[in-house]
Design a protein around this motif. Structure first.
Motif, PDB file in Angstrom:
ATOM      1  N   PRO A  55      31.682  39.952  38.354  1.00 53.38           N
ATOM      2  CA  PRO A  55      32.766  40.159  39.319  1.00 53.38           C
ATOM      3  C   PRO A  55      34.150  39.982  38.712  1.00 53.38           C
ATOM      4  O   PRO A  55      35.096  40.679  39.088  1.00 53.38           O
ATOM      5  CB  PRO A  55      32.510  39.106  40.392  1.00 53.38           C
ATOM      6  CG  PRO A  55      31.589  38.113  39.767  1.00 53.38           C
ATOM      7  CD  PRO A  55      30.808  38.844  38.738  1.00 53.38           C
ATOM      8  N   ASN A  56      34.284  39.071  37.745  1.00 47.56           N
ATOM      9  CA  ASN A  56      35.598  38.851  37.145  1.00 47.56           C
ATOM     10  C   ASN A  56      36.112  40.096  36.456  1.00 47.56           C
ATOM     11  O   ASN A  56      37.282  40.451  36.560  1.00 47.56           O
ATOM     12  CB  ASN A  56      35.523  37.723  36.118  1.00 47.56           C
ATOM     13  CG  ASN A  56      35.280  36.399  36.794  1.00 47.56           C
ATOM     14  OD1 ASN A  56      35.725  36.190  37.920  1.00 47.56           O
ATOM     15  ND2 ASN A  56      34.552  35.538  36.138  1.00 47.56           N
ATOM     16  N   ASN A  59      37.354  42.638  38.952  1.00 52.74           N
ATOM     17  CA  ASN A  59      38.660  42.326  39.531  1.00 52.74           C
ATOM     18  C   ASN A  59      39.795  42.766  38.632  1.00 52.74           C
ATOM     19  O   ASN A  59      40.885  43.070  39.119  1.00 52.74           O
ATOM     20  CB  ASN A  59      38.792  40.812  39.728  1.00 52.74           C
ATOM     21  CG  ASN A  59      37.975  40.347  40.900  1.00 52.74           C
ATOM     22  OD1 ASN A  59      37.687  41.137  41.795  1.00 52.74           O
ATOM     23  ND2 ASN A  59      37.597  39.091  40.888  1.00 52.74           N
ATOM     24  N   GLU A  60      39.535  42.758  37.336  1.00 50.05           N
ATOM     25  CA  GLU A  60      40.617  43.035  36.406  1.00 50.05           C
ATOM     26  C   GLU A  60      40.595  44.455  35.878  1.00 50.05           C
ATOM     27  O   GLU A  60      41.352  44.803  34.990  1.00 50.05           O
ATOM     28  CB  GLU A  60      40.542  42.026  35.258  1.00 50.05           C
ATOM     29  CG  GLU A  60      40.761  40.613  35.771  1.00 50.05           C
ATOM     30  CD  GLU A  60      40.757  39.584  34.674  1.00 50.05           C
ATOM     31  OE1 GLU A  60      40.412  39.919  33.540  1.00 50.05           O
ATOM     32  OE2 GLU A  60      41.122  38.429  34.968  1.00 50.05           O
TER      33      GLU A  60
END
Length: 415
Positions: A55-56, A59-60
RNA sequence: GCCGGGAUAGGGUAGCUUGGUUAUCCUGGGGGACUGUGGAUCCCCCGACUCGGGUUCAAAUCUCGGUCCCGGCCCCA
């Protein structure tokens, strides 16, 4: 006034020249190691980056839809594109495949020192080989690149993800929890890792052993403490590196490199001068090709953070001398402008980097400009010399002048 | 996403605490003094209060918000 978007930069001529210079240096080192350059698109099917990421990462990601409703994303790194390219069109090439690339990547992050939203990476991949020699090649190349740039203060740390993974599996940590635990161990957050493992019914003794493993740090002598196959593997890796002349690497089993696609050796390089964002290089061995529809192929790769390493060099006081041009042609009077243009053209055709006054300046100002343009010589085109088919050649550094026949001018400038 | 510090000509700065003429100085850029010799000197010119709202007779200055920069946290493929 419109400025560049947050986290992006304009590169003015002076800086661009410096960047190109060092970029070329890295390129020539890679070529010297038998790697060949590739280039992949700056944007890709978003799927390529989503497939293997948590997920990180999502997000980016700079993700967007194009007018054909395709889901695309600006590349956040270049290993996945390189492996996609391999699966698409290089899988039948003789192994090992050794490629490198340089280009910008994009991540939507909070900018800080040495961290931008558009940043540049120089990376290399060795595809189709899983020997210690393969990993040694990657590390040796990274080390040679850093050396070539002249960075003094840096540290290469080598780990092996197999050690911890094996230990965790033996201790009974289920596969789906491994990544989570590794993440805590990577940051040495033992207080958070301990209850996590206790919940998984791992004995206190084993937890201590696991912690001890992540603390296995030091010179190459600590390899003896590395158990099993990975220990043997690291031993032969270090032996090869040493044979190739790469010394001074550190062993650090705590190097976990965050993500879970690494399978064996992992390594990082850092430059302490950089403070919070000090990592300048990271890589390891992995298998990704099967994720993109190819066969399972072992690879090793790494990427150097170009912006960061340049920043580290700057902080170490490594200065770069700007290039200039060979000659600046200045006509003495208005009626000689055509003659000056003629000489400029002649010099350029002969391969002399050369510029001329195009603003109609008087001689004094033109010479001043020549100086700021870092011209080695000013070629003064005047009536008196022209009577003997000559010009005055002025050395801008010393101020020495000589009358030189036009037909010999190129030779004088190049000599 | 969170915490803190910032933003004054192209670059570097003074002024802001205590609101008050034409916003300081250095550098840079253009032209000239110098009609055939640069980085020297002198003169002229160009050029800025990050943006928007509020308080006030009056805002670079006080206040709120946006944007961007810097340092750190989180994250870091």
């Amino acid at each position: 006034m419109i400025q560049c978007p947050r986290g992006t930069r304009d590169f003015l001529p002076d800086e661009m020249e410096r960047r190109r210079y060092y970029e070329g240096m890295l390129r020539s080192v890679a070529l010297r190691f038998g790697f060949r350059e590739t280039e992949t698109p700056i944007f890709e099917d978003a799927e390529l980056f989503i497939l293997r990421s948590g997920p990180n990462v999502l997000n980016e990601l700079y993700a967007f839809k194009d007018k054909g409703d395709r889901d695309l994303a600006l590349r956040p790194e270049m290993t996945a594109p390189a492996i996609r390219m391999f699966v698409n069109s290089m899988s039948n090439e003789p192994k090992p495949i050794k490629i490198f690339y340089f280009g910008q990547c994009f991540r939507y992050e909070r900018p800080q020192s040495g961290r931008y939203r558009e940043f540049f990476q120089f990376g290399a991949e060795l595809i189709g080989s899983a020997t210690p020699e393969t990993d040694a090649e990657a590390i040796a190349l990274a080390a040679a690149m850093i050396e070539a740039l002249g960075l003094k203060n840096y540290k290469i740390r080598i780990g092996h993800i197999g050690v911890l993974r094996q230990k965790l599996a033996d201790a009974g940590v289920p596969k789906e929890k491994t990544a989570e635990v590794l993440q805590k161990l990577d940051k040495k957050l033992y207080d958070e890792a301990r209850p996590m493992m206790e919940d998984l019914n791992i004995g206190t003794g084993e937890i201590e052993e696991i912690f001890e493993l992540t603390e296995t740090v030091g010179g190459t002598e600590v390899i003896d403490k590395v158990p099993g196959e990975p220990g043997e593997y690291l031993k032969s890796l270090i032996r090869i590196l040493s044979a190739m002349g790469v010394e001074g690497v550190e062993i650090d089993l705590g190097v976990v490199r965050g993500l879970d696609y690494y399978t064996g050796m992992v390594f990082e390089a850092e430059a302490p001068v950089l403070g919070a964002e000090k990592q300048i290089c990271g890589g390891g061995s992995y298998t990704l090709s099967e994720l993109f529809g190819g066969e399972k192929v072992f690879s090793t790769g790494f990427a150097i953070g170009f912006d960061r390493i340049l920043l580290a060099m700057e902080k170490e006081g490594i200065s770069y001398e700007q290039m200039g041009i060979d000659a600046y042609v200045v006509p003495v009077s208005e009626d000689l402008r055509i003659k000056a243009a003629e000489i400029t053209g002649m010099l350029r055709r002969a391969g002399v980097s050369c510029d001329m006054d195009i603003m109609g300046r008087k001689m004094a100002k033109a010479l001043k400009y020549a100086s700021s343009a870092r011209a080695r010589f000013a070629i003064i085109v005047g009536k008196n010399e022209l009577e003997q088919e000559s010009v005055t050649m002025r050395d801008m550094a010393s101020g020495d002048q000589a009358t030189v026949p036009i037909i010999q001018l190129v030779r004088h400038i190049q000599g």
